[in-house]
Every structure is written in structure tokens, then in C-alpha cells.
Design a protein around this motif. Structure first.
Motif, PDB file in Angstrom:
ATOM      1  N   UNK A 107       0.533  -1.089   0.079  1.00 39.65           N
ATOM      2  CA  UNK A 107       0.657  -0.459   0.037  1.00 39.65           C
ATOM      3  C   UNK A 107       0.354   1.245   0.048  1.00 39.65           C
ATOM      4  N   UNK A 108       0.782   2.559  -0.788  1.00 37.95           N
ATOM      5  CA  UNK A 108       1.597   3.883  -0.833  1.00 37.95           C
ATOM      6  C   UNK A 108       1.180   4.014   0.774  1.00 37.95           C
ATOM      7  N   UNK A 109       2.271   4.493   1.046  1.00 40.88           N
ATOM      8  CA  UNK A 109       2.586   5.499   2.189  1.00 40.88           C
ATOM      9  C   UNK A 109       3.357   6.444   2.491  1.00 40.88           C
ATOM     10  N   UNK A 110       3.964   7.369   2.602  1.00 41.79           N
ATOM     11  CA  UNK A 110       4.767   8.449   2.137  1.00 41.79           C
ATOM     12  C   UNK A 110       5.573   8.802   3.834  1.00 41.79           C
ATOM     13  N   UNK A 111       6.092   7.824   4.617  1.00 48.73           N
ATOM     14  CA  UNK A 111       6.365   7.987   5.520  1.00 48.73           C
ATOM     15  C   UNK A 111       7.516   6.641   5.753  1.00 48.73           C
ATOM     16  N   UNK A 112       8.372   7.370   6.304  1.00 51.19           N
ATOM     17  CA  UNK A 112      10.210   6.554   6.399  1.00 51.19           C
ATOM     18  C   UNK A 112      10.210   5.162   6.832  1.00 51.19           C
ATOM     19  N   UNK A 113      10.889   4.733   5.756  1.00 45.02           N
ATOM     20  CA  UNK A 113      11.528   3.408   6.060  1.00 45.02           C
ATOM     21  C   UNK A 113      12.577   3.263   5.374  1.00 45.02           C
ATOM     22  N   UNK A 114      12.991   2.190   5.626  1.00 50.06           N
ATOM     23  CA  UNK A 114      14.423   2.319   4.266  1.00 50.06           C
ATOM     24  C   UNK A 114      14.391   1.200   2.820  1.00 50.06           C
ATOM     25  N   UNK A 115      13.061   0.417   2.830  1.00 44.02           N
ATOM     26  CA  UNK A 115      12.628  -0.256   1.646  1.00 44.02           C
ATOM     27  C   UNK A 115      13.917   0.361   0.669  1.00 44.02           C
ATOM     28  N   UNK A 116      12.846   1.401   0.187  1.00 42.25           N
ATOM     29  CA  UNK A 116      13.803   2.486  -0.915  1.00 42.25           C
ATOM     30  C   UNK A 116      15.110   1.535  -1.445  1.00 42.25           C
ATOM     31  N   UNK A 117      15.772   2.489   0.056  1.00 42.12           N
ATOM     32  CA  UNK A 117      17.660   1.741  -0.122  1.00 42.12           C
ATOM     33  C   UNK A 117      18.135   0.419  -0.479  1.00 42.12           C
ATOM     34  N   UNK A 118      17.242   0.083   0.320  1.00 41.42           N
ATOM     35  CA  UNK A 118      17.407  -2.133   0.067  1.00 41.42           C
ATOM     36  C   UNK A 118      17.304  -2.391  -1.104  1.00 41.42           C
ATOM     37  N   UNK A 119      16.261  -1.250  -1.540  1.00 42.58           N
ATOM     38  CA  UNK A 119      16.131  -1.833  -3.392  1.00 42.58           C
ATOM     39  C   UNK A 119      17.156  -2.377  -4.700  1.00 42.58           C
ATOM     40  N   UNK A 120      17.978  -1.234  -3.540  1.00 43.50           N
ATOM     41  CA  UNK A 120      19.083  -1.011  -5.141  1.00 43.50           C
ATOM     42  C   UNK A 120      20.689  -1.216  -4.447  1.00 43.50           C
ATOM     43  N   UNK A 121      20.932  -1.727  -2.742  1.00 45.17           N
ATOM     44  CA  UNK A 121      21.643  -2.052  -2.140  1.00 45.17           C
ATOM     45  C   UNK A 121      22.587  -2.815  -3.231  1.00 45.17           C
ATOM     46  N   UNK A 122      22.302  -3.051  -4.210  1.00 47.55           N
ATOM     47  CA  UNK A 122      23.276  -4.343  -5.102  1.00 47.55           C
ATOM     48  C   UNK A 122      23.952  -3.439  -6.409  1.00 47.55           C
ATOM     49  N   UNK A 123      23.065  -2.253  -6.367  1.00 48.58           N
ATOM     50  CA  UNK A 123      23.264  -1.293  -8.120  1.00 48.58           C
ATOM     51  C   UNK A 123      24.714  -1.250  -8.323  1.00 48.58           C
ATOM     52  N   UNK A 124      25.703  -1.185  -7.326  1.00 49.23           N
ATOM     53  CA  UNK A 124      27.268  -0.448  -7.513  1.00 49.23           C
ATOM     54  C   UNK A 124      27.113   0.585  -7.123  1.00 49.23           C
ATOM     55  N   UNK A 125      26.492   1.213  -6.570  1.00 46.19           N
ATOM     56  CA  UNK A 125      25.769   3.006  -5.987  1.00 46.19           C
ATOM     57  C   UNK A 125      26.926   3.021  -4.946  1.00 46.19           C
TER      58      UNK A 125
END
Ligand SMILES: Cc1ncc(C[n+]2csc(CCOP(=O)(O)OP(=O)(O)O)c2C)c(N)n1
Ligand code: SF4
Ligand SMILES: [Mg+2]
Lengths: 398, 321
Positions: free
Chosen positions: A113-131
Motif C-alpha cells: 500500500x502507498x505510504x509516504x512515511x519513513x523506512x529503508x525499503x527504497x535504499x534496500x531495493x538498490x543495495x546491489x546496484x553498484x552505488x
């Protein structure tokens, strides 16, 4: 000089002090104030010589930054959550092309569900991207990390993502010390890339790479990340010498010296945890805290060293890998694999759920803990959902 | 004008940059395009013309697609110009970034070209292209239209013509190739953005490509050039026929050559004696199901109507537009 500023404004000031030449972003809560802030700094003439490109999507935002950086200028963008997912193809592209772009990630949950508040799911989704991925604990550190990020990125030739907790940092007013332009100029030299799109030296950048070379390319990308562990520490040391402040590096330790229990975490929640630990240590509980600054590259050796005397390690994270559990937890288990210490996982604060001192005190006072704990989970809602699902379930033979 | 190649018997008006011995060969030999590839030819003509018009001051941003794949395979490249590939759907935005960097560093004499296939342009990159147009970023965008996703094996795109067979519009009992009701006219969409310059061109008229590039490349702001580039593999015709097929498309009215400025059509190349669309369709296997044993004259008339309406709309009969 000290200012009382919103986190987003502090970040905008830090970015401007680094004199990027192209800034492009697309609005998404909770990153919006950062974009508005840099836009204002450019339009008011406070930052000269910078193009502010108002794009139509996050895919375009990072792509404009990719084009600008490939053409040889310093570029910056910012996003959160759905915005990061919308640009994810470009996220991998930027690191694969080794373009030292800086991006702020105002950490927010991912829907549905859409949610504007904080957690770290976004960062984790690109953890292996090489950044390279850095996490800030306070607004001061968010500001400092941005200045360091440009230096790290341009020294190693990789993009850097600076993670700041949505709302908790982006929208919080705190006193911050803002260095002068002269100081930042001395710390961060002009950007002068070895290769770029140049009519005098025509190069083809971004070619197809076949199986004969691809493994080597990926190996080198990994090697480059691991080598940058050293550079991140050098930049922290240089920053300390220049600005007299401890910021950045690989990780922050708090009371870990003779701690029997160490809590490992990411981002701003470390502040709350330290408060709890202060109280408990008055009762001789011997608890320490480690918050990881450099999440990628992952500082395995530094963590091994800091955790070597711990009997119990608790990993508190604001992310969940559905289908297996904690993400940072798995990584810390890897760090601890040759020790006798027990590792526990706390999943907390998803979608902005508050992590209170009380919740942490309660957890730490438990006689025994399960391997995984969802902190503050409302059991009555779960039960109700199950009942509802059973009630609506299909009837008849299977 | 550079010296014509020794022994070149073209009249002065017909001499092209391509026929000159000191053309740049921006897309040089050794690339991996199929024999007779219209896209390779179109790109070489267009980029050489841009190179010529700017004294070599160009930077190319390329979308994923045949052109990108056949021209570059590490560690080789067929490009004699600075060339950059990022993704399939973002070439216009990447080019906007390059243009922004050049503007802020005072190098606006270096001109930026973004290029891609019809799929990159009409479909996946449409959002970024529209954004680039809307901001009027200083980029010339070139679409090489071979009317399908060739690089992935000839699937339908938003630019695939009515009734054409592709790998995803295979004719069957109740299906006659690509649905005639769908698809988009990307040049008209570009015109609707009211950008400084929009034009169509074809490898069936190389002089015209060169003229339009020479004009577009120096205009400030967004420019769009749509080049028709027949694909022998995807369309099913002999590799020696590429130019002839392109010419037939022009002559029947299915591919009109026109120019527009700031949202207004202002010129087109008339066709003296339009040929029936059959003459263009018949040599191509992608339209074979419309002819022969199970011929469907009604279906062909759908395409003839498109041609007829183009002839009026774009003044190809010498009429007003
Ligand atoms: C995001 C994404 N989706 C799909 C692809 C696969 N893909 C690569 S090229 C291509 C088709 C290209 O078609 P077009 O733009 O018309 O160029 P052409 O090859 O026909 O010249 C597709 C679908 C991709 N590379 N990236
Ligand atoms: S498939 Fe068509 S467009 Fe692609 S290289 Fe071959 S001829 Fe050219
Ligand atoms: Mg195509």
C-alpha cells in the motif's frame, strides 16, 4: 556558522556549496523540500553557474544527470521511494558507467500500500546496484556527508547515494553548522574527469559488452567498491582535519568498548537507541550501539573488529525482505559467522511506525527473544485479518 | 562544399556529402548491421551531414536498438564521433543533460544529437522525448523509423503500419497483420509541441536528408527529424532493394516528406505522379498476406486511403497545406 534549519534546507545548502553544474529532480514526498531548496538557491543567484533542469519524471531526472556527468560536469539529483523505483534502470546504468553523480535519497516506504512515511525499503531495493550508499544519523551529518560524497564519488569514480530518513531528518529543524564557501572549495577541488564526451577525443561510451568481457567488468566493479572503503575513511579524516568535526567514515560506535550486547542499525534511529542504552548502562547492562554509515561498500572487516567481543548482537532495521526476513540481519550474520555470539533480528519502524524508547526498553528487558521480532506489531489486527481472509475464502472442494 | 569524388558524374545539385571523398565516415565500416540495412545508411548520411555542417562539433546520444547494437561491441566501435549510449527509453533526457552541461560551460557551439529507432522514440522513450520538447532543450532528435522493434526480432511498435506482419501481429484467419485502428503519428505529435523544427526524410532521398540536417543542426531549441529507413530483414525484401523500397514509399504517398516550424507545416516535397500503394507493398513479405491466393483488396484499400489522405494533407500534389 550555526543555523537553525530544516534538514532538507541544510542538504540543499550543502549541495550548493559543492558547486554542481547541473541539478535535475522530480518532486516526491519527502524529498520535495530539497529540490525546492536547491531551485531557490539557483534562481536567487546564490549559486551561480548551475543549470536547474525541471524534468517530467525520475527516469528523466537521473538520465539528465547521466548525460551531464558524461559530458564532464558535476551533477546532482534527489528522490525517494517510488521515484527511485521509477528510475531504477538508470540507477544501475549510472554505476555501470562509473559516473560520479550524487543523489540524495529521502528514505520512504515502498507501496503498495502507498505510504509516504519513513523506512529503508527504497535504499534496500538498490543495495546491489553498484552505488556507494551512505546513511546519515543527524542533519549535521546529512550536510557533512553530502560534501564528503562529492569527494568520494569523484575520487573513486562511482555514484554516491546519501540516505536521509524521510521526515525524521528531512523535515526536522536542528541546529547545523554550515561551512563557508572558501572552506568547501579548499576541501573539494574542481571536477576534472579523466574521460568525458569530447569532440577532440571521440570515444564511444556505453557499448555492448559480450560474455568474453562481462565477468571482468563486474569483478572490477566489485573491486572498486571494496577499494573505496579506504577512500571513505581518508575522506572522513580529511574532513575532520578541515572542519574539526567527526562525520562519515564506515561506522559509528557508541559504548561498544566492553559491551556484551551490541545493537547494529542504520540511520537516525541510532539516536533513540543511544538514549535507551544510556539509561540501561546506568544499571550496568553493558550495551553498545553501532550505526553503519557506509552500507555499500559493506564494511565487513570494520564490523568484525567492532563486534568481536560481543556475546549478543541485535540488528534493528527498518526494512524487510519479504520471504526471508531482515536484510541487514543476514549481512550481520555473515559478519558473525565464525563467532559464538548470538544474532537477533528486529524489524521495526516500517512505513513510519514510531520506534519509541519504551518499545526498545521493553525488548531489551525480555528474558528470551525470538530470532526475529517485529517490534510493535499489533497482533489484534493480524488476527482480524486472518479471520476475514478465512471468512472470504473459497468454499467447496479443493 | 568538399571536392566530389574522382569520376563522380553527378550534377552539381545532386552532389552529396556522402559522395565526397572527404566525408567523415561518422559511422564507418566494420559494424555488424545486416547487408542492405536502411538504418545504417540513414545514420551514416545524417551524422556525416551534421559533422559537415558543424565542422565536427557534435556529440551523439544513442538509444538501445539495432543501431546501437550493431555499431558498438566492446572493445570496438564504428563511430568516428563522441558517442554515448545509456538506455532504451531515456536518450532524449540524456541528451538534455549533455546539452545542459554544454550550455553551462559555454560550449553551445557543440551540437547535441539524440537518436533511436521508432520503438525508442514512439513508445518507451515518448515521455522523455515529450519532456525534452516541452523544455525546448537544444537537441536534434533523429528517429530512424523501420516500423518495428527490429533489434529484438521484428515485433510491432507504435509506428508499425496498418496490416503489416510482425512477430507479434502474425496474420491468421481473423487477423490481417497489424490492427489498422491503432498506432501513432509521432511527427504530428512532435509538431503539436510547437518546437522550432520538425521534418520527415527518407533514405530514398539522401540530398533531402542532408539539407534538413544542415538546417536543423544550427537551430536553437528542440528539433525532430523522422527518417524512413527500410529494413530488409524485418520487411522481407532483397538486400539490394533498400533504396528502391524507400523511394516507392515516397512515390505512393505512404511516406510524405514535409517540414514544420513552431507547430505549422510549411513545406513538402510533391510527388508528380503517385503510384498505387501495391507497387510499394508487393515487394515486401510483411504485406504478402494482402496479395496472392487469399487476396484482400479491401485491406489494400485501407493503405491506399492513408496514402490518398497524406497526398492532400501534406500537399504532395502541389496543393496547399
Ligand atoms: C527497458 C527495455 N525494454 C526492452 C528492451 C529490449 N529492446 C532492446 S532494443 C528493442 C527494440 C528497439 O526497437 P527500435 O527502437 O524500433 O529500434 P530498431 O532496433 O528497430 O532499430 C527492445 C524492445 C530494452 N533493452 N530495455
Ligand atoms: S534488422 Fe533491420 S534495422 Fe536491424 S541491422 Fe538488420 S537491416 Fe538493419
Ligand atoms: Mg525500429
Amino acid at each position: 556558522m550555526q543555523y537553525q534549519l530544516e534538514g532538507s534546507q541544510a542538504i540543499a545548502k550543502a549541495v550548493a556549496l559543492c558547486r554542481p553544474k547541473v541539478i535535475c529532480a522530480y518532486p516526491i514526498t519527502p524529498q520535495t523540500h530539497i529540490v525546492e531548496g536547491v531551485g531557490e538557491i539557483i534562481r536567487s543567484g546564490e549559486l551561480l553557474n548551475c543549470e536547474f533542469v525541471i524534468v517530467e519524471s525520475e527516469m528523466a531526472a537521473l538520465s539528465v544527470a547521466i548525460g551531464a556527468q558524461a559530458a564532464g560536469v558535476r551533477s546532482y539529483t534527489a528522490t525517494s521511494s517510488q521515484g527511485l523505483l521509477y528510475m531504477i534502470e538508470a540507477v544501475y546504468n549510472a554505476s555501470g558507467l562509473e559516473l560520479p553523480i550524487i543523489m540524495t535519497l529521502g528514505n520512504r516506504a515502498i507501496g503498495s500500500p502507498i505510504n509516504i512515511w519513513n523506512d529503508h525499503s527504497d535504499a534496500m531495493s538498490v543495495r546491489d546496484s553498484g552505488w556507494i550508499i551512505l546513511f546519515a544519523e543527524t542533519n549535521q551529518e546529512a550536510l557533512d556527508l553530502h560534501i564528503q560524497a562529492f569527494k568520494i564519488a569523484e575520487s573513486v569514480g562511482l555514484p554516491v547515494m546519501v540516505c536521509v530518513d524521510g521526515f525524521i531528518l528531512t523535515h526536522a529543524y536542528e541546529p547545523v553548522d554550515i561551512p563557508s564557501q572558501e572552506e568547501v572549495d579548499e576541501f573539494l577541488p574542481l571536477y576534472n574527469p579523466a574521460t568525458s564526451l569530447d569532440i577532440h577525443k571521440p570515444l564511444a561510451i556505453g557499448t555492448m559488452v559480450s560474455p568474453e568481457y562481462f565477468m571482468e567488468v563486474r569483478y572490477l566493479a566489485h573491486k572498486k567498491q571494496m577499494d573505496s572503503l579506504k577512500i571513505i575513511q581518508c575522506v572522513r579524516d580529511e574532513f575532520r582535519r578541515k572542519f574539526g568535526r567527526d562525520s562519515g567514515g564506515l561506522l559509528r560506535e557508541y559504548m561498544t568498548e566492553d559491551a556484551e550486547t551490541i545493537i547494529v542499525t542504520l540511520g537516525s534511529v541510532a539516536g533513540t537507541i543511544k538514549d535507551v542504552v544510556d539509561d540501561l548502562n546506568l544499571q550496568e547492562k553493558k550495551i553498545g550501539v553501532i550505526s553503519i554509515v557506509s552500507y555499500r561498500p559493506f564494511p565487513i572487516d570494520a564490523l568484525k573488529d567492532s563486534l568481536k567481543k560481543a556475546k549478543r548482537v541485535i540488528v534493528l532495521e527498518k526494512s524487510l525482505a519479504v520471504g526471508i526476513g531482515g536484510i541487514l540481519f543476514q549481512e550481520i550474520e555473515l559478519v558473525m559467522k565464525d563467532t559464538d555470539a548470538e544474532v537477533f533480528s528486529i524489524i521495526a519502524g516500517l512505513g513510519g511506525r514510531n520506534i519509541t524508547k519504551f518499545m526498545l526498553q521493553e525488548y531489551l528487558s525480555r528474558k528470551s527473544c525470538k530470532k526475529i521480532t517485529f517490534l510493535g506489531l499489533k497482533e489484534e489486527i493480524i488476527t482480524k485479518e486472518y479471520e476475514f481472509a478465512n471468512f472470504c475464502g473459497r468454499e467447496g472442494e479443493v | 562544399m568538399s571536392n566530389p569524388t574522382l569520376g563522380n558524374r553527378l550534377s552539381k545539385d545532386d552532389i552529396t556529402i556522402q559522395s565526397s571523398s572527404n566525408r567523415n565516415n561518422s559511422l564507418t565500416c566494420g559494424h555488424r548491421a545486416c547487408q542492405g540495412c536502411g538504418e545504417a545508411l540513414g545514420a551514416r548520411c545524417a551524422i556525416d551531414a551534421a559533422h559537415h555542417a558543424t565542422g565536427g562539433k557534435i556529440i551523439i546520444v544513442n538509444a538501445t536498438g539495432c543501431l546501437e547494437v550493431f555499431s558498438c561491441s566492446f572493445p570496438e566501435s564504428a563511430w568516428n564521433v563522441p558517442w554515448f549510449h545509456s538506455l532504451f527509453g531515456n536518450a532524449p533526457a540524456v541528451a538534455s543533460g549533455v546539452a545542459a552541461a554544454l550550455r553551462i560551460t559555454g560550449k553551445e557551439d557543440i551540437r547535441v544529437i539524440a537518436q533511436g529507432g521508432d520503438g525508442a522514440t514512439c513508445d518507451i522513450g515518448m515521455g522523455c522525448l515529450s519532456g525534452m520538447f516541452e523544455r525546448n532543450d537544444d537537441v536534434l532528435y533523429i528517429c530512424y523509423d523501420n516500423q518495428a522493434y527490429m533489434n529484438t526480432g521484428v515485433q510491432r511498435s507504435g509506428a508499425t503500419p496498418p496490416l503489416a506482419r510482425t512477430a507479434t501481429t502474425v496474420p491468421h484467419k481473423n487477423y490481417l497483420g497489424n490492427d489498422p485502428q491503432i498506432g501513432k503519428n509521432i511527427s504530428q505529435i512532435a509538431i503539436a509541441h510547437e518546437i522550432p523544427y520538425v521534418a520527415t526524410a527518407s533514405i530514398g532521398n539522401i540530398q533531402d536528408i542532408e539539407k534538413k540536417i544542415a538546417k536543423a543542426i544550427h537551430i536553437r531549441g528542440s528539433k525532430y527529424l523522422h527518417i524512413h529507413v527500410p529494413c530488409p530483414l524485418g520487411w522481407g525484401f532483397p538486400t539490394s532493394e533498400t533504396i528502391r523500397i524507400a523511394k516507392l514509399a515516397i512515390q505512393c504517398g505512404l511516406f510524405p516528406l514535409f517540414e514544420a516550424q513552431y507547430g505549422k507545416l510549411y513545406g513538402s516535397i510533391p510527388i508528380d505522379d503517385p503510384i498505387p500503394v501495391e507497387d510499394y507493398l508487393k515487394p515486401q513479405k510483411r504485406f504478402a498476406h494482402l496479395f496472392g491466393k487469399n487476396a484482400t483488396p479491401d485491406a489494400v484499400s485501407v493503405l491506399q486511403e492513408v496514402a490518398n489522405s497524406n497526398i492532400v494533407k501534406y500537399g504532395l500534389n502541389g496543393g496547399d497545406i
